[in-house]
Scaffold this active site. Structure first.
Site, PDB file in Angstrom:
ATOM      1  N   TRP A  44       0.796  -1.234   0.000  1.00  0.00           N
ATOM      2  CA  TRP A  44       0.000   0.000   0.000  1.00  0.00           C
ATOM      3  C   TRP A  44       0.824   1.277   0.000  1.00  0.00           C
ATOM      4  O   TRP A  44       0.264   2.375   0.027  1.00  0.00           O
ATOM      5  CB  TRP A  44      -0.970   0.035   1.196  1.00  0.00           C
ATOM      6  CG  TRP A  44      -0.402  -0.468   2.485  1.00  0.00           C
ATOM      7  CD1 TRP A  44      -0.635  -1.692   3.048  1.00  0.00           C
ATOM      8  CD2 TRP A  44       0.496   0.199   3.371  1.00  0.00           C
ATOM      9  NE1 TRP A  44       0.068  -1.816   4.218  1.00  0.00           N
ATOM     10  CE2 TRP A  44       0.765  -0.665   4.446  1.00  0.00           C
ATOM     11  CE3 TRP A  44       1.101   1.455   3.364  1.00  0.00           C
ATOM     12  CZ2 TRP A  44       1.606  -0.344   5.501  1.00  0.00           C
ATOM     13  CZ3 TRP A  44       1.957   1.796   4.403  1.00  0.00           C
ATOM     14  CH2 TRP A  44       2.195   0.900   5.461  1.00  0.00           C
ATOM     15  N   LYS A  50      -3.486  -7.489  -8.333  1.00  0.00           N
ATOM     16  CA  LYS A  50      -4.317  -7.233  -7.148  1.00  0.00           C
ATOM     17  C   LYS A  50      -3.619  -6.187  -6.282  1.00  0.00           C
ATOM     18  O   LYS A  50      -2.578  -6.452  -5.686  1.00  0.00           O
ATOM     19  CB  LYS A  50      -4.507  -8.519  -6.315  1.00  0.00           C
ATOM     20  CG  LYS A  50      -5.532  -8.298  -5.194  1.00  0.00           C
ATOM     21  CD  LYS A  50      -5.437  -9.293  -4.083  1.00  0.00           C
ATOM     22  CE  LYS A  50      -4.402  -8.963  -3.055  1.00  0.00           C
ATOM     23  NZ  LYS A  50      -4.605  -7.690  -2.329  1.00  0.00           N
ATOM     24  N   PRO A  51      -4.198  -4.996  -6.205  1.00  0.00           N
ATOM     25  CA  PRO A  51      -3.598  -3.983  -5.332  1.00  0.00           C
ATOM     26  C   PRO A  51      -3.810  -4.361  -3.862  1.00  0.00           C
ATOM     27  O   PRO A  51      -4.610  -5.233  -3.547  1.00  0.00           O
ATOM     28  CB  PRO A  51      -4.394  -2.712  -5.638  1.00  0.00           C
ATOM     29  CG  PRO A  51      -5.347  -3.045  -6.731  1.00  0.00           C
ATOM     30  CD  PRO A  51      -5.432  -4.526  -6.836  1.00  0.00           C
ATOM     31  N   GLU A  77      -5.471  -4.028  -0.380  1.00  0.00           N
ATOM     32  CA  GLU A  77      -6.851  -3.659  -0.021  1.00  0.00           C
ATOM     33  C   GLU A  77      -6.902  -2.286   0.649  1.00  0.00           C
ATOM     34  O   GLU A  77      -7.959  -1.678   0.750  1.00  0.00           O
ATOM     35  CB  GLU A  77      -7.483  -4.735   0.877  1.00  0.00           C
ATOM     36  CG  GLU A  77      -6.759  -5.043   2.177  1.00  0.00           C
ATOM     37  CD  GLU A  77      -5.624  -6.091   2.032  1.00  0.00           C
ATOM     38  OE1 GLU A  77      -4.996  -6.142   0.944  1.00  0.00           O
ATOM     39  OE2 GLU A  77      -5.374  -6.824   2.996  1.00  0.00           O
ATOM     40  N   GLU A 123       9.581  -8.892  -3.643  1.00  0.00           N
ATOM     41  CA  GLU A 123      10.063  -7.581  -3.179  1.00  0.00           C
ATOM     42  C   GLU A 123       9.519  -7.384  -1.779  1.00  0.00           C
ATOM     43  O   GLU A 123       8.364  -6.988  -1.601  1.00  0.00           O
ATOM     44  CB  GLU A 123       9.562  -6.473  -4.110  1.00  0.00           C
ATOM     45  CG  GLU A 123      10.137  -6.527  -5.508  1.00  0.00           C
ATOM     46  CD  GLU A 123      11.618  -6.205  -5.556  1.00  0.00           C
ATOM     47  OE1 GLU A 123      12.188  -5.781  -4.534  1.00  0.00           O
ATOM     48  OE2 GLU A 123      12.223  -6.395  -6.613  1.00  0.00           O
ATOM     49  N   GLU A 167      11.383  -4.415  11.288  1.00  0.00           N
ATOM     50  CA  GLU A 167      10.932  -3.410  10.331  1.00  0.00           C
ATOM     51  C   GLU A 167       9.758  -2.658  10.959  1.00  0.00           C
ATOM     52  O   GLU A 167       8.760  -3.270  11.359  1.00  0.00           O
ATOM     53  CB  GLU A 167      10.473  -4.067   9.025  1.00  0.00           C
ATOM     54  CG  GLU A 167      10.067  -3.022   8.006  1.00  0.00           C
ATOM     55  CD  GLU A 167       9.570  -3.605   6.685  1.00  0.00           C
ATOM     56  OE1 GLU A 167       8.725  -4.511   6.711  1.00  0.00           O
ATOM     57  OE2 GLU A 167      10.016  -3.121   5.629  1.00  0.00           O
ATOM     58  N   GLU A 180      13.402  -5.791  -9.855  1.00  0.00           N
ATOM     59  CA  GLU A 180      12.483  -4.988 -10.657  1.00  0.00           C
ATOM     60  C   GLU A 180      13.328  -3.948 -11.388  1.00  0.00           C
ATOM     61  O   GLU A 180      14.437  -3.616 -10.981  1.00  0.00           O
ATOM     62  CB  GLU A 180      11.423  -4.329  -9.769  1.00  0.00           C
ATOM     63  CG  GLU A 180      10.545  -5.399  -9.135  1.00  0.00           C
ATOM     64  CD  GLU A 180       9.181  -4.932  -8.705  1.00  0.00           C
ATOM     65  OE1 GLU A 180       9.105  -4.041  -7.864  1.00  0.00           O
ATOM     66  OE2 GLU A 180       8.184  -5.509  -9.205  1.00  0.00           O
TER      67      GLU A 180
HETATM   68  P1  NAD Z   1       1.501  -7.335   3.225  1.00  0.00           P
HETATM   69  O1  NAD Z   1       2.522  -8.408   3.156  1.00  0.00           O
HETATM   70  O2  NAD Z   1       0.586  -7.303   4.367  1.00  0.00           O
HETATM   71  O3  NAD Z   1       0.560  -7.373   1.925  1.00  0.00           O
HETATM   72  C1  NAD Z   1       1.116  -7.275   0.625  1.00  0.00           C
HETATM   73  C2  NAD Z   1       0.084  -7.771  -0.369  1.00  0.00           C
HETATM   74  O4  NAD Z   1      -0.046  -9.186  -0.248  1.00  0.00           O
HETATM   75  C3  NAD Z   1      -1.320  -7.206  -0.176  1.00  0.00           C
HETATM   76  O5  NAD Z   1      -1.865  -6.940  -1.444  1.00  0.00           O
HETATM   77  C4  NAD Z   1      -2.062  -8.337   0.500  1.00  0.00           C
HETATM   78  O6  NAD Z   1      -3.443  -8.332   0.273  1.00  0.00           O
HETATM   79  C5  NAD Z   1      -1.415  -9.541  -0.145  1.00  0.00           C
HETATM   80  N1  NAD Z   1      -1.477 -10.793   0.614  1.00  0.00           N
HETATM   81  C6  NAD Z   1      -1.529 -10.961   1.960  1.00  0.00           C
HETATM   82  N2  NAD Z   1      -1.537 -12.270   2.262  1.00  0.00           N
HETATM   83  C7  NAD Z   1      -1.491 -12.954   1.099  1.00  0.00           C
HETATM   84  C8  NAD Z   1      -1.479 -14.341   0.757  1.00  0.00           C
HETATM   85  N3  NAD Z   1      -1.488 -15.289   1.677  1.00  0.00           N
HETATM   86  N4  NAD Z   1      -1.424 -14.678  -0.551  1.00  0.00           N
HETATM   87  C9  NAD Z   1      -1.373 -13.730  -1.511  1.00  0.00           C
HETATM   88  N5  NAD Z   1      -1.396 -12.399  -1.246  1.00  0.00           N
HETATM   89  C10 NAD Z   1      -1.456 -12.018   0.046  1.00  0.00           C
HETATM   90  O7  NAD Z   1       2.330  -5.983   3.063  1.00  0.00           O
HETATM   91  P2  NAD Z   1       1.803  -4.487   3.210  1.00  0.00           P
HETATM   92  O8  NAD Z   1       1.531  -4.265   4.656  1.00  0.00           O
HETATM   93  O9  NAD Z   1       0.760  -4.215   2.210  1.00  0.00           O
HETATM   94  O10 NAD Z   1       3.103  -3.663   2.778  1.00  0.00           O
HETATM   95  C11 NAD Z   1       4.147  -3.384   3.632  1.00  0.00           C
HETATM   96  C12 NAD Z   1       5.298  -4.339   3.413  1.00  0.00           C
HETATM   97  O11 NAD Z   1       5.666  -4.347   2.040  1.00  0.00           O
HETATM   98  C13 NAD Z   1       6.536  -3.940   4.172  1.00  0.00           C
HETATM   99  O12 NAD Z   1       7.157  -5.079   4.724  1.00  0.00           O
HETATM  100  C14 NAD Z   1       7.417  -3.336   3.089  1.00  0.00           C
HETATM  101  O13 NAD Z   1       8.785  -3.348   3.385  1.00  0.00           O
HETATM  102  C15 NAD Z   1       7.076  -4.181   1.931  1.00  0.00           C
HETATM  103  N6  NAD Z   1       7.414  -3.490   0.673  1.00  0.00           N
HETATM  104  C16 NAD Z   1       8.445  -3.953  -0.082  1.00  0.00           C
HETATM  105  C17 NAD Z   1       8.815  -3.288  -1.246  1.00  0.00           C
HETATM  106  C18 NAD Z   1       9.964  -3.765  -2.092  1.00  0.00           C
HETATM  107  O14 NAD Z   1      10.027  -3.404  -3.261  1.00  0.00           O
HETATM  108  N7  NAD Z   1      10.887  -4.555  -1.580  1.00  0.00           N
HETATM  109  C19 NAD Z   1       8.101  -2.161  -1.641  1.00  0.00           C
HETATM  110  C20 NAD Z   1       7.051  -1.708  -0.855  1.00  0.00           C
HETATM  111  C21 NAD Z   1       6.710  -2.396   0.306  1.00  0.00           C
END
Ligand code: NAD
Length: 481
Positions: free
Chosen positions: A149, A173-174, A176, A247, A378, A455
């Site tokens: 997000w 899928k963005p 939520e 990522e 983190e 990427e």
């Molecule tokens: P998150 O892991 O909670 O969710 C990421 C995405 O995965 C969401 O779209 C979510 O709906 C989906 N998701 C959750 N469980 C899933 C499952 N079991 N199967 C498939 N999809 C699932 O992360 P967040 O809170 O949205 O974002 C923050 C995290 O993202 C931080 O840890 C941040 O460091 C990381 N991040 C990494 C990068 C990078 O390029 N390395 C960039 C931005 C954010």
């Protein structure tokens, strides 16, 4: 902010109001600004079927034509930069002063870069005496993108640009928490001439993401998210041998030596911690500062962070906005409380800002030690931790003492030392006398638990295509019997 519908499938907006309600909240006020729906099984199937059906036609489209569509989409994004930036700001709470220069423009950069580069994706000719061989790169097929997000516009484009350039189709899928931006990008792709079904957006949480990852029609999954989600998605993809790009999160070090330029070091520390209210995966949240510069650095850092303009993200004078969600605000408040309880010294910030919305002050802790929670986990918020160090060897070992390995930075005027440090960092993306700049031509990604695959840059063309080798026999075929 209310979009035409919740999803974008097969070249058109689509809704199914039977899906669970998905309210979109503006982080600066806490108000609901749009009402969407999570994808139902029918929407999920429609998206996968459309992307599957579009596969052969798109793969057969000449690379030059695919590239032209992506470059046209880039032009449209640049023309609408302000509108797209406002949507990104409403989705995430990031100040418009940031989104105007960092989101749609970075997305357009990726579309332009891959749109131009794709014609250069060629194979090799391998002479073998009378015989010879050649290689070619083919698309993988139907790819799934799943976003976090913090950078919803950029994440869509960083995944879609190389995937579509290589001739794949995609269901995206963005998160939520930030569902709006991807719909706009899908509509722009269609306007730019992308055939129906090549790029589709469906909304939902982890269950929808999980259903995409396990579908047998899907060849590859690219996830931007946390390390725990990465482990789940990687395991689910492995069951059917799907390729993945991960990522994930980080706990990156920024090392500041005594000889660094003080103002540059402070600027780098600010850029490494406070863009997007600290919600940046590559942030250098462990700022290691050598003894000789520490006092001056802390003074100047506190002074300059005190100049941040916190306020309405839509006011372009604002350069520090709210957290993306109330939940993330609470998580970060929990880390600040732990930092205080474990004995870190609060230099500034630490509390909420006295206004509506999910605002947290830019926060700096000093005297942080390696064992403190602040230095290990983190946080994903505006919390900068300063740790002390004496020698190069010591700081390198401590910088690497983490499961994460997304990024690292070093500030010094001694370039030999800078390159030694970078050679020793266990991190996928490093900066020397800079931080958090990620141009489309530079590969971006992590090592260790921060994931793998890259990427951007040429490297991601390889991640969205597979090599086929062809041996060409030019003579008679001999056999033993
Ligand atoms: P998150 O892991 O909670 O969710 C990421 C995405 O995965 C969401 O779209 C979510 O709906 C989906 N998701 C959750 N469980 C899933 C499952 N079991 N199967 C498939 N999809 C699932 O992360 P967040 O809170 O949205 O974002 C923050 C995290 O993202 C931080 O840890 C941040 O460091 C990381 N991040 C990494 C990068 C990078 O390029 N390395 C960039 C931005 C954010």
């Amino acid at each position: 902010m209310q979009p035409t519908a919740s999803h974008f499938v097969n070249g058109a907006y689509l809704d199914d109001t039977a899906g669970t309600a998905l309210p979109v909240i503006y982080p600066a006020t806490g108000e609901v600004i749009a009402q969407l729906h999570h994808a139902t099984p029918a929407v999920l199937e429609a998206a996968l079927a459309a992307a599957d059906a579009a596969r052969a036609g798109w793969a057969a489209t000449p690379a030059a034509d695919r590239g032209r569509i992506l470059r046209r989409a880039a032009d449209i994004m640049r023309e609408r930069n302000r509108d797209l930036s406002v949507i990104e700001t409403m989705d995430t709470g990031k100040p418009l002063s940031e989104t105007l220069v960092a989101d749609a423009s970075s997305g357009a950069d990726a579309l332009e870069y891959f749109g131009g580069l794709i014609g250069a994706l060629t194979g090799d000719h391998i002479p073998l005496g009378a015989d010879w061989a050649y290689t070619m790169r083919e698309p993988l097929g139907l790819c799934v993108g799943i976003g976090a997000w913090n950078y919803p516009t950029q994440i869509v484009c960083w995944k879609a640009a190389p995937a579509l350039a290589c001739g794949n189709t995609m269901v995206f899928k963005p998160s939520e928490t930030t569902p709006l931006a991807a719909l706009q990008i899908a509509a722009i792709f269609t306007e730019a001439g992308l055939p129906p079904g090549v790029f589709n957006v469906i909304q939902g949480a982890g269950d929808v993401g999980g259903a995409l990852v396990t579908d047998p029609r899907v060849a590859k999954v690219s996830l931007t998210g946390s390390a725990p989600t990465g482990r789940k998605v990687y395991a689910a993809a492995a069951a059917s041998m799907k390729q993945v790009t991960m990522e994930l999160g980080g706990k990156s070090p920024l090392v500041i030596f005594d000889d660094a330029d003080l103002e540059d070091a402070v600027s780098a520390a600010i850029n490494a911690n406070f863009y997007a209210s600290g919600q940046v995966c590559s942030n250098g949240t462990r700022v290691f500062v050598q003894g000789g510069i520490k006092a001056a650095f802390l003074d100047r850092l506190a002074q300059r962070v005190g100049n941040a303009t916190i306020g309405d993200p839509l006011d372009e004078a604002t350069n520090f906005g709210p957290m993306a969600s109330e939940r993330q605000l609470e998580i970060v408040q929990g880390f600040i409380a732990k930092g205080l309880a474990e004995g870190a010294r609060l230099i500034c910030g630490g509390g909420r800002v006295d206004r509506a919305g999910f605002y947290l002050q830019p926060t700096i802790f000093a005297d942080v030690t390696d064992d403190m929670t602040l230095a290990r986990e983190e946080i994903f918020g505006p919390v900068l931790s300063v740790l002390d160090f004496d020698t190069e060897a010591e700081v390198l070992a401590r910088a690497n003492a983490t499961d994460y390995g997304l990024a690292a930075g070093v500030m010094t005027r001694d370039l030999a030392r800078a390159h030694r440090m970078v050679a020793g960092f266990q991190a996928g993306t490093c900066w020397i006398n800079s931080y958090n700049l990620t141009p489309a031509g530079m590969p971006f990604g992590g090592a260790k638990s921060s994931g793998f695959g890259r990427e951007n840059a040429r490297a991601s063309l390889e991640a969205y295509s597979q090599m086929k080798s062809v041996y060409v026999g030019m003579g008679r075929v001999e056999a033993a019997y």
